[in-house]
Enzyme design. Sequence first.
Site, mmCIF file in Angstrom:
data_model
loop_
_atom_site.group_PDB
_atom_site.id
_atom_site.type_symbol
_atom_site.label_atom_id
_atom_site.label_comp_id
_atom_site.label_asym_id
_atom_site.label_seq_id
_atom_site.Cartn_x
_atom_site.Cartn_y
_atom_site.Cartn_z
ATOM 1 N N LYS A 36 0.828 -1.194 0.000
ATOM 2 C CA LYS A 36 0.000 0.000 0.000
ATOM 3 C C LYS A 36 0.870 1.254 0.000
ATOM 4 O O LYS A 36 2.030 1.206 0.424
ATOM 5 C CB LYS A 36 -0.882 0.023 1.252
ATOM 6 C CG LYS A 36 -1.967 -1.038 1.314
ATOM 7 C CD LYS A 36 -2.737 -0.920 2.614
ATOM 8 C CE LYS A 36 -3.838 -1.960 2.699
ATOM 9 N NZ LYS A 36 -4.955 -1.668 1.770
ATOM 10 N N ARG A 54 -10.652 -11.367 1.583
ATOM 11 C CA ARG A 54 -11.480 -12.437 1.028
ATOM 12 C C ARG A 54 -10.775 -13.784 1.082
ATOM 13 O O ARG A 54 -11.428 -14.835 1.135
ATOM 14 C CB ARG A 54 -11.887 -12.073 -0.404
ATOM 15 C CG ARG A 54 -10.736 -11.962 -1.379
ATOM 16 C CD ARG A 54 -11.068 -11.121 -2.595
ATOM 17 N NE ARG A 54 -11.105 -9.701 -2.266
ATOM 18 C CZ ARG A 54 -11.407 -8.748 -3.152
ATOM 19 N NH1 ARG A 54 -11.693 -9.065 -4.397
ATOM 20 N NH2 ARG A 54 -11.418 -7.484 -2.786
#
Length: 498
Positions: free
Chosen positions: A279, A353
């Site tokens: 990130k 996920r």
Amino acid sequence: MDFGIKVGTPEKQRGACAVIGIFESRKMTESAKVLDKITQGYIKSILTSGDMDGKVNTSLLLHNVPGTHFKRILLIGLGKEQEFKEKTFLGAINSIFSTLQKTAVTDVMLFLSDFPIKERANEWKISQTVIAAINSLYQFDQLKSKPENNPGKLRKILLCIDNRSELIACEQAMQQGLAIAHGMNLTKDLGNLAPNICTPTYLATQAKNLAKTHKLKASILEEKDMEKLGMGSFLAVARGSEQPAKLIVLEYQGLSKKEDPIVLVGKGVTFDTGGISLKPAAEMDEMKFDMSGAGSVLGTMLAVAEMKLPVNLVGIIPATENMPSGKATKPGDVVTSMSGQTIEILNTDAEGRLILCDALTYAERYNPKMVIDIATLTGACVIALGNLTTGLMSNDDKLAQELLAAGEQVADRAWQLPLWDEYQDLLKSNFADIANIGGRTAGTITAACFLSRFTKKYRWAHLDIAGTAWKSGKDKGSSGRPVPLLTQFLITQSKISN
């Protein structure tokens, strides 16, 4: 903070402070009229002088009002009477406690008849007032060398109703509000902790402490246990971290063992760097909040246990860090999930996920009535719905509607997005059964589509709380959401079960 319910009108009461509503154009509520009468027009004279005009969320604290048994009277502006609705009520309640926390007031009396909302009964007003009051006291300063320790002096709140027949229902609503607020505070504390403290191991310890205090059953699966179960997707995320991953399971039994449970699955990424798909540095510190789904499960379990709700409830938390290292999973890697489905990992920053899918498969063993997962899953949800609304997707429309209704009931709203089969095509992979991302479009929906591949054996809903789990900027910190929504949903389900 102590709370109580009392039946009565202002002229017969006494205390440190009474809160009285004033509508715009200096129109007095019923309680204000009563006090104005016994003070021989004192309240009206204050309004006439222009010191209080009743505009929404304005306030005026009066001292030594003649003829009353209150040391102070707080006038709170309610805005236009015809426009007084839920939002205005919640704003007024927050203004009341924000004002009182800056004073020396120790106890206060609120007359709920001053807050007329046609669509809401006194029980709703009471539970929302209790939650707002406890939220107004919340501080997180335990990591400071010199804690501020300045929560105000308010310690007792009496909520007055004018109908004795409502007393039992109102007292129950008060207890529910307390339980929800306590659950929110636990969720906030866990989210606000520094990520070097709130690790997967720390979350597991907190779960065990919660189980010990409230007689729940706690099970902690280690990485070797997950390997035996074939949780290759979950372990792929954990591979880059020095902190061991944990699969945390809490079980609450409020009904007989024959009754199938409701299962909550909370994403517990205690810090998310993005892994190899790193990130940007700006605001990466906020990725300590990426375990907010896990925190909300623990907070909801606490609330349910305090209320002793007649439901069977299981909380499952896959907890890990997502870190870059020489052992970390790489874009292009293919892993095998617990379900046997293979996954091509195109982006290691789509890690939530990957841990949830194995937890959702693990949930099958409980033969659940329904499963709800809660996750700070996609930045796309923040773009779509902002910071006010939780995203909701489900394979069962009745379940979705029940969750939406629960959110409306407690002002913790969600909004349903589609989960149509056409979106599944975006997850196609040339090298595995499924890719873990679906491209730039419909990111929130394709994330839910990914999870839906692992939830075909039960009713399931997904809450994307990326926009609602915490606040940024000067008020940076966990919001405690969606504990109110989840708890209200379970309260409703407990009534259906009985």
